[in-house]
Enzyme design. Structure first.
Site, PDB file in Angstrom:
ATOM      1  CE  LYS A   1     -42.790 -11.185   9.955  1.00 26.94           C
ATOM      2  NZ  LYS A   1     -44.031 -11.946   9.841  1.00 26.94           N
TER       3      LYS A   1
ATOM      4  CD  GLN B   1     -45.244 -12.661   6.388  1.00 25.13           C
ATOM      5  OE1 GLN B   1     -44.582 -13.070   7.340  1.00 25.13           O
ATOM      6  NE2 GLN B   1     -45.850 -11.496   6.419  1.00 25.13           N
TER       7      GLN B   1
ATOM      8  CG  ASP C   1     -47.187 -15.838  13.155  1.00 22.98           C
ATOM      9  OD1 ASP C   1     -46.719 -14.698  13.312  1.00 22.98           O
ATOM     10  OD2 ASP C   1     -47.200 -16.437  12.057  1.00 22.98           O
TER      11      ASP C   1
HETATM   12  N1  L34 Z   1     -47.794 -15.397   9.643  1.00 21.08           N
HETATM   13  N2  L34 Z   1     -48.263 -13.436   8.552  1.00 21.08           N
HETATM   14  C1  L34 Z   1     -47.809 -14.065   9.654  1.00 21.08           C
HETATM   15  N3  L34 Z   1     -47.368 -13.401  10.741  1.00 21.08           N
HETATM   16  C2  L34 Z   1     -47.385 -12.048  10.771  1.00 21.08           C
HETATM   17  O1  L34 Z   1     -47.011 -11.402  11.871  1.00 21.08           O
HETATM   18  C3  L34 Z   1     -47.816 -11.354   9.632  1.00 21.08           C
HETATM   19  N4  L34 Z   1     -47.797  -9.980   9.539  1.00 21.08           N
HETATM   20  C4  L34 Z   1     -48.887  -9.305   8.827  1.00 21.08           C
HETATM   21  C5  L34 Z   1     -49.002  -9.968   7.452  1.00 21.08           C
HETATM   22  N5  L34 Z   1     -48.836 -11.414   7.483  1.00 21.08           N
HETATM   23  C6  L34 Z   1     -48.286 -12.080   8.537  1.00 21.08           C
HETATM   24  C7  L34 Z   1     -46.679  -9.234   9.462  1.00 21.08           C
HETATM   25  O2  L34 Z   1     -45.553  -9.668   9.681  1.00 21.08           O
HETATM   26  C8  L34 Z   1     -48.388  -7.881   8.760  1.00 21.08           C
HETATM   27  N6  L34 Z   1     -46.980  -7.948   9.119  1.00 21.08           N
HETATM   28  C9  L34 Z   1     -46.085  -6.870   9.053  1.00 21.08           C
HETATM   29  C10 L34 Z   1     -44.797  -6.959   9.584  1.00 21.08           C
HETATM   30  C11 L34 Z   1     -43.933  -5.903   9.525  1.00 21.08           C
HETATM   31  C12 L34 Z   1     -44.304  -4.731   8.944  1.00 21.08           C
HETATM   32  C13 L34 Z   1     -45.575  -4.629   8.406  1.00 21.08           C
HETATM   33  C14 L34 Z   1     -46.451  -5.692   8.480  1.00 21.08           C
HETATM   34  C15 L34 Z   1     -43.313  -3.624   8.864  1.00 21.08           C
HETATM   35  O3  L34 Z   1     -42.176  -3.798   9.182  1.00 21.08           O
HETATM   36  N7  L34 Z   1     -43.718  -2.439   8.414  1.00 21.08           N
HETATM   37  C16 L34 Z   1     -42.836  -1.319   8.288  1.00 21.08           C
HETATM   38  C17 L34 Z   1     -42.662  -0.926   6.835  1.00 21.08           C
HETATM   39  C18 L34 Z   1     -42.179  -2.042   5.980  1.00 21.08           C
HETATM   40  C19 L34 Z   1     -42.085  -1.645   4.523  1.00 21.08           C
HETATM   41  O4  L34 Z   1     -41.504  -0.605   4.238  1.00 21.08           O
HETATM   42  O5  L34 Z   1     -42.605  -2.407   3.679  1.00 21.08           O
HETATM   43  C20 L34 Z   1     -43.414  -0.163   9.074  1.00 21.08           C
HETATM   44  O6  L34 Z   1     -42.640   0.708   9.458  1.00 21.08           O
HETATM   45  O7  L34 Z   1     -44.627  -0.152   9.295  1.00 21.08           O
END
Ligand code: L34
Length: 282
Positions: A51, A95, A118
């Site tokens: 983020k 988060q 969010d």
């Molecule tokens: N308050 N909590 C709040 N807002 C959110 O919108 C989230 N979420 C979920 C968990 N808790 C939260 C997220 O941000 C899940 N989540 C989230 C955001 C980004 C990614 C995965 C979950 C992401 O960027 N995933 C990448 C891989 C990241 C890595 O390598 O660790 C992907 O390509 O899927």
């Protein structure tokens, strides 16, 4: 066809960067997003870092507040109250998940609705279900954008959502309804789940279990959206809720993990932050 959330989010972020570049002259400043991270969960650390990086790309000011696992609910609520009162802050995100001694419900409700990037605040959720103007939750919003980009017609389609969480399952079902899909919400206790999911023309999976969706659960030509972010117990690598290798040959369209829905979540957070900022400008 594999829909890359990574690619689409990169394009959308570069469009937003151009938009934001004009803000200092137009409005005297850029949008400011504050992200609060409690504890050190490696997944949460990685998402919060994502983020901050995206904010940099888009030109949004990002403040990440890191607090130890032991912070009390009162202390966290005080931080939120201070950020609510701070006119230089446009978006506040705590988060999730939070440690068990802190009520997520109270924390979410404490965030000023106008800064709820969010879309988790009860007033935002109510506005969504009542078809009023609201902040759309990031992951569901990102999924609809991916489907539209892939040219998937939603109107009249049978969509099945596996999962009924406040963050993904319920709001994504509502957004699919808004697109005139006919939506079934299934979950881990759905009887004969495979029979239900095999009928889906659009299948959205947000259950949080690695390889939960196997090939026999997917109809030929289905559009498969994998919202899972899990660690593969065998390889330790990031994986979705869908057995990708087995399901991909049957799907007409599928999202990969990583590189699918995750990057879109972050991209829509940037969009929501700009939206909250612009709503404050006259
Ligand atoms: N308050 N909590 C709040 N807002 C959110 O919108 C989230 N979420 C979920 C968990 N808790 C939260 C997220 O941000 C899940 N989540 C989230 C955001 C980004 C990614 C995965 C979950 C992401 O960027 N995933 C990448 C891989 C990241 C890595 O390598 O660790 C992907 O390509 O899927």
């Amino acid at each position: 066809m594999i829909i890359s959330g990574k690619e689409l989010s990169a394009q959308l972020k570069s469009d937003m960067a151009r938009q934001v570049a004009a803000f200092p002259e137009k409005y005297g400043r850029v949008p400011h997003l504050v992200v609060i991270l409690v504890g050190e969960d490696p997944g949460s650390v990685s998402y919060v870092t994502g983020k901050a990086k995206a904010s940099e790309v888009v030109g949004i000011r990002n403040t990440t507040i890191r607090k130890p696992e032991e912070i009390t609910e009162e202390e966290l609520l005080e931080i939120i109250a201070r950020l609510n009162a701070d006119d230089s802050v446009d978006g506040i995100l705590v988060q999730l998940p939070l440690p068990r001694h802190i009520s997520e419900e109270r924390v979410i409700a404490a965030i000023d609705k106008s800064k709820d990037v969010d879309g988790f605040h009860p007033l935002n959720v109510a506005a969504l279900w009542q078809k009023q103007e609201c902040v759309l939750p990031c992951t569901p919003k990102g999924i609809i954008k991916l489907l539209k980009r892939a040219g998937v017609e939603m109107e009249g389609k049978r969509a099945v959502v596996i999962g009924r969480s406040n963050i993904v399952g319920l709001p994504v079902a509502k957004l699919l309804l808004n697109e005139n899909a006919t939506v079934t919400i299934a979950h881990s206790r759905t009887k004969n789940l495979a029979e239900v999911t095999r009928e889906a023309e659009i299948l959205v999976v947000a259950i949080g279990r690695p390889k939960f969706v196997t090939a026999d659960m997917v109809g030929e030509g289905a559009v498969v959206i994998d919202v899972g972010v899990n660690r593969d117990p065998e390889t330790g690598k990031l994986c979705g809720d869908v057995d990708y290798a087995a399901v991909e040959p049957k799907a007409s369209v599928i999202t990969p993990v990583p590189g699918g829905v995750g990057p879109m979540t972050i991209c829509c957070l940037m969009e929501n932050t700009i939206e909250c900022f612009l709503r404050k400008q006259k």
